[in-house]
Design a protein around this motif. Structure first.
Motif, mmCIF file in Angstrom:
data_model
loop_
_atom_site.group_PDB
_atom_site.id
_atom_site.type_symbol
_atom_site.label_atom_id
_atom_site.label_comp_id
_atom_site.label_asym_id
_atom_site.label_seq_id
_atom_site.Cartn_x
_atom_site.Cartn_y
_atom_site.Cartn_z
ATOM 1 N N ALA A 258 0.867 -1.270 0.088
ATOM 2 C CA ALA A 258 -0.255 0.116 -0.068
ATOM 3 C C ALA A 258 0.810 1.118 0.167
ATOM 4 O O ALA A 258 0.512 2.208 -0.754
ATOM 5 C CB ALA A 258 -1.075 0.046 1.116
ATOM 6 N N GLN A 259 1.993 1.291 0.715
ATOM 7 C CA GLN A 259 2.944 2.393 0.516
ATOM 8 C C GLN A 259 3.850 2.238 -0.651
ATOM 9 O O GLN A 259 4.128 3.369 -1.285
ATOM 10 C CB GLN A 259 3.552 2.643 1.967
ATOM 11 C CG GLN A 259 2.832 2.987 2.997
ATOM 12 C CD GLN A 259 1.836 4.050 2.621
ATOM 13 O OE1 GLN A 259 2.047 5.249 2.272
ATOM 14 N NE2 GLN A 259 0.564 3.913 2.646
ATOM 15 N N HIS A 262 2.891 4.102 -3.827
ATOM 16 C CA HIS A 262 2.946 5.332 -3.910
ATOM 17 C C HIS A 262 4.052 5.911 -5.102
ATOM 18 O O HIS A 262 3.823 7.026 -5.675
ATOM 19 C CB HIS A 262 3.418 6.214 -2.537
ATOM 20 C CG HIS A 262 2.002 6.529 -1.991
ATOM 21 N ND1 HIS A 262 1.091 7.491 -2.437
ATOM 22 C CD2 HIS A 262 1.380 6.040 -0.858
ATOM 23 C CE1 HIS A 262 0.209 7.341 -1.472
ATOM 24 N NE2 HIS A 262 0.248 6.603 -0.521
ATOM 25 N N GLU A 356 -2.796 0.873 7.615
ATOM 26 C CA GLU A 356 -2.571 2.156 7.307
ATOM 27 C C GLU A 356 -3.515 2.899 6.245
ATOM 28 O O GLU A 356 -3.706 4.154 6.571
ATOM 29 C CB GLU A 356 -1.139 2.356 6.912
ATOM 30 C CG GLU A 356 -0.469 3.714 6.917
ATOM 31 C CD GLU A 356 0.194 3.998 5.820
ATOM 32 O OE1 GLU A 356 1.127 3.355 5.469
ATOM 33 O OE2 GLU A 356 -0.083 5.019 5.021
ATOM 34 N N ASP A 360 -4.960 6.718 6.077
ATOM 35 C CA ASP A 360 -4.615 7.624 4.912
ATOM 36 C C ASP A 360 -5.888 8.337 4.390
ATOM 37 O O ASP A 360 -5.682 9.379 3.628
ATOM 38 C CB ASP A 360 -4.316 6.582 3.628
ATOM 39 C CG ASP A 360 -2.563 6.420 3.793
ATOM 40 O OD1 ASP A 360 -1.775 6.894 4.523
ATOM 41 O OD2 ASP A 360 -2.233 5.483 3.092
#
Ligand SMILES: NC(=O)c1ccc[n+]([C@@H]2O[C@H](COP(=O)([O-])OP(=O)(O)OC[C@H]3O[C@@H](n4cnc5c(N)ncnc54)[C@H](O)[C@@H]3O)[C@@H](O)[C@H]2O)c1
Ligand SMILES: N[C@H](CO)Cc1c[nH]c[nH+]1
Ligand SMILES: [Zn+2]
Length: 429
Positions: A258-259, A262, A356, A360
């Protein structure tokens, strides 16, 4: 696949190297950004249009959109999407509205009263990223606390799409926040424009918002040049997951990705209590990566990431404190006994059901957070970031008698006679 390290074999220096995020080793980004800032300072709007053509591939007649354009764009989004943005707005508002607290007045000596009052920063600039993904959620994360704080002028900049507009979700968030203009400027040039002001873009007192390395570097440079302050260095996203045998390897992999999605310069670190768990997470990573639309970006970020195997959860927290992650996720049943040992982290996510992603977008906490180890000294954005606290004091007759001689002696010992006189003239007059 995450590279693997064993904590017990790492020396101090190796740990320092692992936790370091040297984003611009040869100052290449700094050089580019300095030039952009200089150009914007000297040429204003003209060069903003040139940069829009160069970086955003669009010829702009006007550097902004107004209420009519914003209304039209906002009306294009679906009902479910509107509802989700409204709920995120409400939760962020609920959490942040508790942050404005009145402080009590303190009487330090009889007749000497001191207190602080909160005042909004008048003109604030919000940067909403829009390079590899447009982030309407960031507009909520910055706009909601700015509104709660009572900032008078809210300037919003975001890179234009290739059709010279912004996306409907950003437009809808502008309406939720009652902001009726957005400037179509991205990158370091947006930071410079808000820092110095141009013919079209107002100069602000403080610049907020996350962004890529160009944006983050521009924020750090502009502070010294333009009499403007910034929220914090909030660069490429990062996450550190602490996991033990109670963790689901699939959940851990999902949180790392998920990060990672980015951007290629994001980092996703796993600190696990066994080598077998690292292997299981790596297997899950490969499977989940294969079906991600942004797999190229995410796999590059994973290549720049790693896993550390530790013997105990306390060791895991020690490593995490050294790393000072933007986001820390504790995927262990033992999370309650660990929180007290966390000293450096932007935002912390506890247990197996708290991804997370929730923070977010919509749980209520802010997602604009310090990266690159700055969680050692900075907090994430909050209402506090949008206000100043002004100190006040009042001294009456009794107070002057109480404090007068103390100040006279201190002024005397510093050799500052006029300071002493300002007291004596009142005491004796
Ligand atoms: N730390 C946080 O709180 C947080 C929150 C959200 C997002 N983020 C991060 O924000 C970042 C957003 O980055 P992005 O790139 O998608 O959008 P962005 O809006 O930050 O940057 C896009 C702009 O960068 C400029 N740019 C691109 N290449 C350039 C070059 N070669 N030279 C000069 N300027 C150039 C262009 O002006 C472009 O419009 C991601 O790294 C994400 O991880 C961080
Ligand atoms: N994870 C980002 C902060 O580093 C915030 C974000 C916006 N949209 C999705 N995620
Ligand atoms: Zn994110």
């Amino acid at each position: 696949m995450l590279k693997k390290y064993d904590y017990k074999t790492l020396g101090k220096e190796e740990i320092q190297q692992l936790v370091a995020r040297n984003m611009d080793p040869n100052n290449a980004i700094q050089d580019v950004v300095q030039e952009i800032i200089q150009q914007v300072r000297q040429q204003g709007d003209v060069v903003l249009r040139e940069y829009a053509a160069k970086f955003d591939k669009v010829e702009l007649d006007r550097l902004y959109l107004d209420e009519e354009d914003i209304d039209a764009l906002a009306s294009t989004i679906g009902r479910d999407q509107q509802r989700a943005l409204e709920i995120a707005f409400q939760n962020i508002h609920k959490f942040h509205s508790t942050q404005l607290k009145r402080e009590r007045t303190v009487e330090t000596m009889p007749g000497v009263k001191c207190w602080r009052e909160v005042r909004p920063i008048e003109k604030v600039g919000l940067y909403i990223p829009g390079g590899s993904a447009v982030l309407p959620s960031t507009l909520l994360m910055l706009g909601v606390p700015a509104r709660i704080a009572g900032c008078k002028e809210i300037v919003v900049c975001s890179p234009p799409q290739s059709n010279g507009k912004i996306n409907g979700f950003v437009a809808f968030c502008l309406k939720l926040l009652k902001i009726n203009r957005i400037y179509l400027v991205g990158g370091a040039q947006a930071v410079a424009a808000m820092g110095f002001g141009t013919e079209t873009i107002p100069k602000v007192d403080k610049i907020f918002g996350p962004g890529n390395q160009f944006v983050t570097k521009a924020k750090s440079i502009i502070q010294g040049l333009a009499n403007v302050s910034i929220d914090m260095p909030a660069g490429p996203s990062e996450v550190l997951v602490v996991a033990d045998e109670s963790a689901s390897p699939a959940f851990v992999a999902a949180d790392l990705l998920a990060q990672a999605e980015h951007g290629a310069d994001s980092q996703a670190v796993l600190v696990a209590t066994s080598n077998a768990l690292v292997d299981a997470v790596n297997t899950a990573l490969v499977a989940q990566l294969a079906v991600l639309p942004r797999k190229e970006l995410a796999s590059k970020a994973i290549e720049n990431s790693y896993a550390v195997t530790v013997e105990t959860l306390r060791e895991a927290i020690q490593f995490s404190n050294d790393y000072a992650p933007e986001h820390l996720i504790l995927e262990t049943d033992q999370w309650e006994s660990l929180t007290r040992y966390i000293s450096n982290a932007g935002s912390v996510f506890l247990g197996h059901l708290t991804p997370e992603s929730a923070g977010d977008y919509a749980s209520g906490t802010n997602h604009t957070l310090p990266t690159s180890g700055y969680a050692r000294s900075y907090s994430g954005v909050s209402v506090d970031s949008f206000v100043k606290k002004v100190t006040f004091q009042h001294i009456n007759e009794t107070g002057l008698q109480q404090i007068g001689s103390v100040v006279e002696i201190l002024a005397e010992l510093e050799g500052l006679q006029a300071h002493k006189n300002a007291i004596s003239i009142r005491k004796n007059g």
